[in-house]
Motif scaffolding. Structure first.
Motif, PDB file in Angstrom:
ATOM      1  N   GLN A   1     -62.685  -5.487  86.210  1.00  0.00           N
ATOM      2  CA  GLN A   1     -61.707  -4.599  85.285  1.00  0.00           C
ATOM      3  C   GLN A   1     -60.856  -5.425  84.637  1.00  0.00           C
ATOM      4  O   GLN A   1     -59.859  -6.101  85.145  1.00  0.00           O
ATOM      5  CB  GLN A   1     -61.075  -3.679  86.246  1.00  0.00           C
ATOM      6  N   ALA A   2     -60.593  -5.185  83.204  1.00  0.00           N
ATOM      7  CA  ALA A   2     -59.638  -5.645  82.323  1.00  0.00           C
ATOM      8  C   ALA A   2     -58.678  -4.752  82.053  1.00  0.00           C
ATOM      9  O   ALA A   2     -58.738  -3.558  81.819  1.00  0.00           O
ATOM     10  CB  ALA A   2     -60.125  -6.343  81.000  1.00  0.00           C
TER      11      ALA A   2
ATOM     12  N   ALA B   1     -52.170 -13.761  81.654  1.00  0.00           N
ATOM     13  CA  ALA B   1     -52.988 -13.053  82.477  1.00  0.00           C
ATOM     14  C   ALA B   1     -52.850 -13.189  83.956  1.00  0.00           C
ATOM     15  O   ALA B   1     -52.614 -14.156  84.510  1.00  0.00           O
ATOM     16  CB  ALA B   1     -54.615 -13.339  82.053  1.00  0.00           C
ATOM     17  N   TRP B   2     -52.971 -12.028  84.774  1.00  0.00           N
ATOM     18  CA  TRP B   2     -52.769 -12.155  86.149  1.00  0.00           C
ATOM     19  C   TRP B   2     -54.087 -11.527  86.745  1.00  0.00           C
ATOM     20  O   TRP B   2     -54.501 -10.587  86.350  1.00  0.00           O
ATOM     21  CB  TRP B   2     -51.641 -11.239  86.578  1.00  0.00           C
ATOM     22  N   ILE B   3     -54.791 -12.463  87.576  1.00  0.00           N
ATOM     23  CA  ILE B   3     -56.006 -12.252  88.369  1.00  0.00           C
ATOM     24  C   ILE B   3     -55.712 -11.769  89.677  1.00  0.00           C
ATOM     25  O   ILE B   3     -55.120 -12.529  90.356  1.00  0.00           O
ATOM     26  CB  ILE B   3     -56.954 -13.396  88.288  1.00  0.00           C
ATOM     27  N   ALA B   4     -56.064 -10.569  89.907  1.00  0.00           N
ATOM     28  CA  ALA B   4     -55.701 -10.100  91.249  1.00  0.00           C
ATOM     29  C   ALA B   4     -56.957  -9.786  92.098  1.00  0.00           C
ATOM     30  O   ALA B   4     -57.969  -9.451  91.597  1.00  0.00           O
ATOM     31  CB  ALA B   4     -55.214  -8.537  90.911  1.00  0.00           C
TER      32      ALA B   4
ATOM     33  N   THR C   1     -55.032  -8.504  84.437  1.00  0.00           N
ATOM     34  CA  THR C   1     -54.349  -8.007  83.630  1.00  0.00           C
ATOM     35  C   THR C   1     -53.461  -8.869  82.420  1.00  0.00           C
ATOM     36  O   THR C   1     -53.147  -9.813  82.959  1.00  0.00           O
ATOM     37  CB  THR C   1     -52.832  -7.463  84.401  1.00  0.00           C
ATOM     38  N   PHE C   2     -53.872  -8.630  81.205  1.00  0.00           N
ATOM     39  CA  PHE C   2     -53.379  -9.380  80.023  1.00  0.00           C
ATOM     40  C   PHE C   2     -51.828  -8.704  79.671  1.00  0.00           C
ATOM     41  O   PHE C   2     -51.872  -7.435  79.544  1.00  0.00           O
ATOM     42  CB  PHE C   2     -54.306  -9.292  79.062  1.00  0.00           C
ATOM     43  N   GLY C   3     -50.966  -9.521  79.338  1.00  0.00           N
ATOM     44  CA  GLY C   3     -49.634  -9.232  79.081  1.00  0.00           C
ATOM     45  C   GLY C   3     -49.283  -9.459  77.736  1.00  0.00           C
ATOM     46  O   GLY C   3     -50.088  -9.904  76.871  1.00  0.00           O
ATOM     47  N   ALA C   4     -47.907  -9.295  77.385  1.00  0.00           N
ATOM     48  CA  ALA C   4     -47.405  -9.404  75.965  1.00  0.00           C
ATOM     49  C   ALA C   4     -47.537 -11.163  75.765  1.00  0.00           C
ATOM     50  O   ALA C   4     -47.090 -11.768  76.707  1.00  0.00           O
ATOM     51  CB  ALA C   4     -46.038  -8.829  75.843  1.00  0.00           C
TER      52      ALA C   4
ATOM     53  N   VAL D   1     -53.698  -1.212  90.654  1.00  0.00           N
ATOM     54  CA  VAL D   1     -53.978  -2.808  90.382  1.00  0.00           C
ATOM     55  C   VAL D   1     -55.302  -3.232  90.439  1.00  0.00           C
ATOM     56  O   VAL D   1     -55.900  -3.666  89.794  1.00  0.00           O
ATOM     57  CB  VAL D   1     -52.989  -3.690  91.099  1.00  0.00           C
ATOM     58  N   THR D   2     -55.890  -2.297  91.303  1.00  0.00           N
ATOM     59  CA  THR D   2     -57.492  -2.843  91.609  1.00  0.00           C
ATOM     60  C   THR D   2     -58.226  -2.266  91.076  1.00  0.00           C
ATOM     61  O   THR D   2     -59.448  -2.594  90.833  1.00  0.00           O
ATOM     62  CB  THR D   2     -57.575  -2.091  93.073  1.00  0.00           C
TER      63      THR D   2
END
Lengths: 333, 203
Positions: free
Chosen positions: B21-22, B149-152, B173-176, A303-304
């Motif tokens: 990172q995308a 989108a999830w920003i980690a 992370t961009f999702g459907a 994930v990172t």
């Protein structure tokens, strides 16, 4: 043969190092051409095709990372001492970023982390560039290891105190302390032996020997898999291939003794020390990764977004300080 | 000129600190009109998602910035207007004005927007319940694609109350895309949208 050797001897150190890079780039270019041509070959049986392609991809990956590494070292050498120090500092920065990303810290660690990245790391590399070798070797293990827990204690967060500090100190020790010994090695002079300005050879010796030892181990386990010695830590590590890798690395070190200030026997011993530190250090890092539940510092699925720099340099990070210390101790530099 | 230089500087800084990172799962980066909606844990989220978008999309995508925070001080105001081309919204509803009005305008202009439907920064593992804004926009602009989108990790870079960021790798992370179903009510839609964001966490 001897004429060529004498010719190389007569060159200035700068030219000798240049010739060395020329040689390495030549070998890499030949290997790249060979792999490119092999891409056209059809295996005899269709069933072999997949395994063949996989091995080709493997070889390509190995080649591209070797190219990247050699280019980086070449730039580091061409850019002079300051350039090299900055370059290795940057590598240490990115490696530490990966390490910290995968070792969850608590909010109370924030100040210590800021100090680690923006104070400890620059000071350590400055010490290397300024040739303050006595301070370089003790700055982190003595002073920083006292100061960082103090920062955490002053932060007032005692939960998992020892664990949090251990994580940070390990990250700094491996990524910053270990990596900083490469530029230091570059700047190490042996005035009494006329070995001035040839630190690049020492770095090359270390990197080449350790890398060969690791690659031999890797190839041997792929070719003839054996039961793993410590399956909890590594699925591939076993003592037989380890010993073979060590032997090849050490012998190569002996063969390379002409580019070092060591005699052949000393070179074998130095290479042995470096390979042992590197390969066993790599094993230690594997245990840490297992503890974090990741197969690699930059696994594709992570994930990172870590890109696995630390996977490539961890053996060097462990071997550099040990090698540096043994060289200094033995020669009294 | 200065804004462009600042943009490049910020981009470099964010990449150095976080990798920016995308990860595109479920939809490719594409120049269609979109509403990106994401979890919100740090002020740096805005910069992070802006930096993670590819260059071509960055110029047509406007982040939403809370007016009270991002207009305090000349530097913040200048960065949000000149560099991010952000849309300001009021977090506290004042008088007659519809807080969604600036967003509606941006969407009518054909821009994409970046929205944090929690409304404010959360500290918990999971995002807080989403506010109605996302639903209202989805009703009003049915042709706009809604991308979760999830920003980690960003909250580790700069926890609340700290000023110096720490380099830690982050990703978006961009999702459907999520679409409003015919007849779907507000609560069901917002819960589904929130779930779509949460599911991206473990990808």
């Amino acid at each position: 043969m001897t004429a060529g050797y004498d010719f190389l001897r007569s060159l200035a150190p700068e030219q000798q190092v240049g010739a060395l890079f020329f040689l390495v780039f030549g070998i890499l270019a030949l290997a790249s051409v060979a792999v490119f041509l092999l891409g056209f070959r059809n295996p005899a049986q269709a069933t072999d095709d997949e395994a063949w392609q996989e091995r080709l991809t493997d070889a390509r990956r190995l080649l591209s990372s070797s190219w990247a590494m050699v280019v980086v070292f070449w730039i580091g050498w061409a850019a002079g001492h300051t350039g090299a120090t900055l370059l290795f500092g940057l590598v240490a920065f990115f490696a530490l970023r990966e390490f910290i990303t995968l070792s969850p810290t608590r909010r109370g660690d924030h100040r210590s982390l800021v100090a680690a990245f923006f104070v400890v790391l620059p000071i350590q590399f400055w010490l290397a560039a300024a040739r303050r070798f006595d301070l370089l070797t003790v700055f982190i293990p003595v002073y920083v290891f006292l100061a960082l827990p103090l920062a955490s204690a002053l932060g007032g967060d005692t939960q998992r105190f020892l664990e949090r500090n251990a994580k940070m100190q390990w990250g700094i020790m491996v990524c910053v302390y270990g990596m900083s010994h490469l530029p230091a090695l570059l700047l190490l002079d042996f005035p009494q032996r006329g070995y001035v300005g040839k630190g690049a050879f020492l770095v090359f010796f270390l990197v080449f020997v350790v890398q060969t030892c690791m690659v031999v181990q890797h190839l041997l386990t792929r070719r003839s898999p054996r039961p793993a010695a410590i399956p909890q830590v590594s699925k591939s590590f076993n003592w037989a291939t380890w010993a073979l890798g060590m032997a090849v690395g050490s012998l190569l070190g002996g063969a390379l003794s002409f580019i070092t200030p060591f005699g052949p026997g000393q070179a074998v011993a130095m290479a042995f020390i470096a390979c042992a530190a590197g390969s066993l250090g790599h094993l230690v890092m594997k245990a840490i990764k297992r503890d974090r539940g990741v197969p690699a510092w930059g696994h594709r699925a992570s994930v990172t977004g870590a890109n696995g720099l630390l996977d490539r340099v961890d053996a060097l990070c462990f071997s550099a300080p040990v090698f540096f210390h043994s060289v200094r101790w033995y020669f009294g530099v | 000129m200065l804004a462009k230089a600042m943009g490049i500087f910020l981009l470099g800084l964010v990449r150095l600190l976080t990798g920016a990172q995308a990860r595109w799962h479920g939809c490719p980066p594409k120049a269609e009109q979109r509403i990106y909606f994401a979890n919100h844990q740090s002020h740096a989220d805005l910069v992070m998602i802006w930096a993670a978008l590819p260059h071509e999309l960055r110029s047509i995508t406007r982040p939403i910035a809370a007016r009270d925070y991002w207009t305090r001080g000349r530097l913040r105001r200048w960065i949000t207007t000149a560099v991010f081309n952000a849309v300001y919204v009021d977090r506290a509803r004042t008088g007659e004005q519809d807080p969604l009005e600036p967003l509606v305008q941006a969407l009518e202009n054909g821009d994409s927007i970046i929205l944090f439907p929690e409304g404010t920064r959360g500290h918990a593992e999971e995002p807080q319940p989403f506010k109605a804004g996302l639903y209202n926009l989805a009703v009003r602009f049915p042709e706009v694609v809604l991308v979760p989108a999830w920003i980690a990790n960003v909250q580790r870079v700069m926890p609340k109350g700290e000023v110096v960021p720490v380099p830690i790798l982050c990703s978006v992370t961009f999702g459907a895309p999520v679409a409003l179903q015919p007849g779907e009510d507000r609560h069901a839609f917002l819960a589904r949208a929130r779930q779509a964001v949460i599911e991206l966490r473990d990808l």
